[in-house]
Structures are given as structure tokens and as C-alpha cells.
Design a protein around this motif. Structure first.
Motif, PDB file in Angstrom:
ATOM      1  N   ASP A   4       0.826  -1.207   0.000  1.00  0.00           N
ATOM      2  CA  ASP A   4       0.000   0.000   0.000  1.00  0.00           C
ATOM      3  C   ASP A   4       0.860   1.257   0.000  1.00  0.00           C
ATOM      4  O   ASP A   4       0.564   2.242   0.682  1.00  0.00           O
ATOM      5  N   GLY A   5       1.969   1.207  -0.759  1.00  0.00           N
ATOM      6  CA  GLY A   5       2.820   2.382  -0.842  1.00  0.00           C
ATOM      7  C   GLY A   5       3.784   2.532   0.309  1.00  0.00           C
ATOM      8  O   GLY A   5       4.534   3.495   0.363  1.00  0.00           O
ATOM      9  N   MET A   6       3.802   1.583   1.249  1.00  0.00           N
ATOM     10  CA  MET A   6       4.695   1.648   2.405  1.00  0.00           C
ATOM     11  C   MET A   6       5.908   0.755   2.176  1.00  0.00           C
ATOM     12  O   MET A   6       5.774  -0.430   1.865  1.00  0.00           O
ATOM     13  N   ASP A   7       7.069   1.329   2.336  1.00  0.00           N
ATOM     14  CA  ASP A   7       8.313   0.587   2.167  1.00  0.00           C
ATOM     15  C   ASP A   7       8.834   0.221   3.557  1.00  0.00           C
ATOM     16  O   ASP A   7       9.386   1.058   4.255  1.00  0.00           O
ATOM     17  N   TYR A   8       8.660  -1.029   3.946  1.00  0.00           N
ATOM     18  CA  TYR A   8       9.065  -1.475   5.273  1.00  0.00           C
ATOM     19  C   TYR A   8       9.847  -2.781   5.165  1.00  0.00           C
ATOM     20  O   TYR A   8       9.821  -3.464   4.137  1.00  0.00           O
ATOM     21  N   ASN A   9      10.530  -3.130   6.244  1.00  0.00           N
ATOM     22  CA  ASN A   9      11.256  -4.399   6.314  1.00  0.00           C
ATOM     23  C   ASN A   9      10.788  -5.184   7.530  1.00  0.00           C
ATOM     24  O   ASN A   9      10.712  -4.623   8.633  1.00  0.00           O
TER      25      ASN A   9
END
Length: 284
Positions: A4-9
Motif C-alpha cells: 500500500d505504498g509503504m516501504d518497510y522491512n
């Protein structure tokens, strides 16, 4: 990962490591909220502190424009981001695990503020089991000079000098007008992160790590926050590393920093064991 457009790890530990450290109890999920301009490789160093102890970690840093522009103009874009971030817990089916936050600088604390508000008010998220929070080099309030230093460091040396001057001037004027001069009025429309947490603090234990040498976040702002939360009955600890620059405590004192964070997490888990076991029994 991007969702959803979120860049996370997100990192899941080896099951044997988790078992060795948490002895059959659900391992904590540690959510790390990076400072403005923080790169994945920097946050990964902090994430590894918890991964090595058998914790699940989720790392996320809010975009620069959201931290420096949206918040300055009172647009609550980070509220939507906070909602999406908490939804990740359900996507990976770890919503029943103990949740622990590690928050860096104002960039992370601004997002944390909206997470706290959702945990207080949202029906679904209010059932999450939050065990504690570490706050590193935050929060600061109404410090235009510190904000300019943060933006300068974030922009880096490669940007055109003229463009840098224009951006810094526009940012300084905006922050000074909306967050200092007009704040007695604008706070009724959009309260800043510092005042929002002071007035409606989270109830779980918190550890504030800061430095008197920090030129971005005034140590007096951190100490006032700690004092206020204690007066409200919140369990709060704090430690002044004295000499490191902004968000440099781990770099300068890696062993002591790691030990303080892990000792605090362990104590938070012990304090919440009864509550977690009760919820586990109810769910089964």
C-alpha cells in the motif's frame, strides 16, 4: 517490502533462537520507527539488536516530505501511515504477540504519536498488547534551530547550494509562523506531537535515551516530557548519554546501548507476562 505504498522491512527470527530467549512465550514484535532521512542499512543495525534475541522486527521510516512538509502545515498524513503500519501486524498474523516500539528522533516520534492515538481510540487496535517503548533522541518541541539542523543533515551535501538555501528559508518561516507564533491558535486545529503525547500519554512503560550534546533535540525537552509522564503515573525511565550527537548513542556506546534496550524489553515482558498468558488462554 512495499505494501500500500509503504516501504518497510520485516524480519522473523529462527524458531530455536526465539525459544531459547522467550521459553515458550510469544516472542515480542519490535516496531522500529526511523528518524527523518534514515536509511534501511542504519535501521537494520538497531533491528539486529532484537533479532539476535529472537524478536520479530518491523522497520519503517516515514518519507521526508511527510515529516517536514505535511506535519509543518498541519496535514495529518502520518495518521493514515500509522493505520497501515498497525495493519501489517494482522497481515502477518502477529497481532496476538507482545508489541514493543523503538522510536527515533522527531521523525519517528511524530508517527508514534498517531499510533498511540489509534491504540487509544480504534476498536480493533485497542486489543493489541503493547508492552513498552524506547525513545531515542526525542521528542523536541518548538525548536526551529534544531529542526533546521535536522533538515540540513537530511538534505545532504549533494543538493544545489541555492536550492538548499531556498528550502531551508521556506521551512524556517513556515515552522516559525505555524508552530511558534501562531501555535496558540493552530494547536486547536493540529496539536504538535510533543503536546499530544504530554496530554494523552501511552500507559505502558517507556525508556527515554538522550544526550546533553544533542544539537537537534534539546535535552530539556526530553527531561520535561519524562517529568510530565511521571506526574501522570506512567512508568518512565531515562538515561543521559551526555556526549553523543543526535541519534548517535548506539554508534558511540554500542554495548551499553544494546544492554539498556534489551534489559528494558526483558523487564517489560516480565511485567506483562500475566496479561499475555490470560489473553492466550482466552483465545484458546
Amino acid at each position: 517490502m512495499e505494501d500500500d505504498g509503504m516501504d518497510y522491512n520485516i524480519v522473523f527470527p529462527d524458531a530455536l533462537i526465539s525459544e531459547r530467549h522467550w521459553h515458550g512465550t510469544k516472542e515480542p514484535v519490535v516496531i522500529l520507527l526511523g528518524w527523518a532521512g534514515c536509511r534501511d542499512k542504519h535501521l537494520a543495525k538497531y533491528s539486529s539488536i532484537y533479532n539476535e534475541q529472537g524478536c520479530v522486527t518491523i522497520c519503517y521510516t516515514a518519507p521526508l516530505k511527510t515529516v517536514f512538509v505535511s506535519e509543518s502545515f498541519g496535514y495529518k498524513e502520518l495518521s493514515n501511515t500509522a493505520h497501515k503500519l498497525l495493519e501489517i501486524l494482522y497481515d502477518y498474523e502477529v497481532e496476538n504477540s507482545p508489541i514493543f516500539f523503538h522510536v527515533f528522533s522527531n521523525g519517528g516520534f511524530m508517527l508514534y504519536r498517531y499510533i498511540v492515538e489509534l491504540l487509544h481510540s480504534h476498536k480493533q487496535f485497542s486489543t493489541l498488547c503493547i508492552v513498552g517503548t524506547v525513545v531515542d533522541s526525542a521528542p523536541g518541541s518548538g525548536n526551529v534551530r534544531g529542526a533546521l539542523r535536522a533538515l540540513t543533515a537530511t538534505l545532504g551535501p549533494k543538493i544545489n547550494v541555492m536550492l538548499r538555501c531556498v528550502l531551508l528559508a521556506l521551512f524556517a518561516v513556515t515552522v516559525f509562523l505555524l508552530r511558534v507564533v501562531l501555535y496558540p491558535i493552530t494547536k486547536y486545529i493540529h496539536k504538535n506531537h510533543y503536546d499530544a503525547i504530554r496530554e494523552h500519554p501511552p500507559t505502558w512503560p517507556q525508556l527515554y535515551l538522550y544526550s546533553r550534546a544533542d544539537r537537534v533535540i534539546r535535552y530539556s525537552d526530553v527531561e520535561l516530557m519524562v517529568k510530565t509522564l511521571k506526574e501522570k503515573g506512567v512508568s518512565v525511565e531515562s538515561f543521559d548519554f551526555k556526549t553523543p550527537a543526535h541519534v548517535s548513542h548506539f554508534r558511540d556506546f554500542p554495548e551499553e546501548y544494546s544492554k539498556r534496550c534489551l534489559d528494558f524489553l526483558t523487564n517489560c515482558m516480565k511485567d506483562s507476562t500475566v496479561q499475555i498468558k490470560k489473553r492466550h488462554l482466552i483465545q484458546h
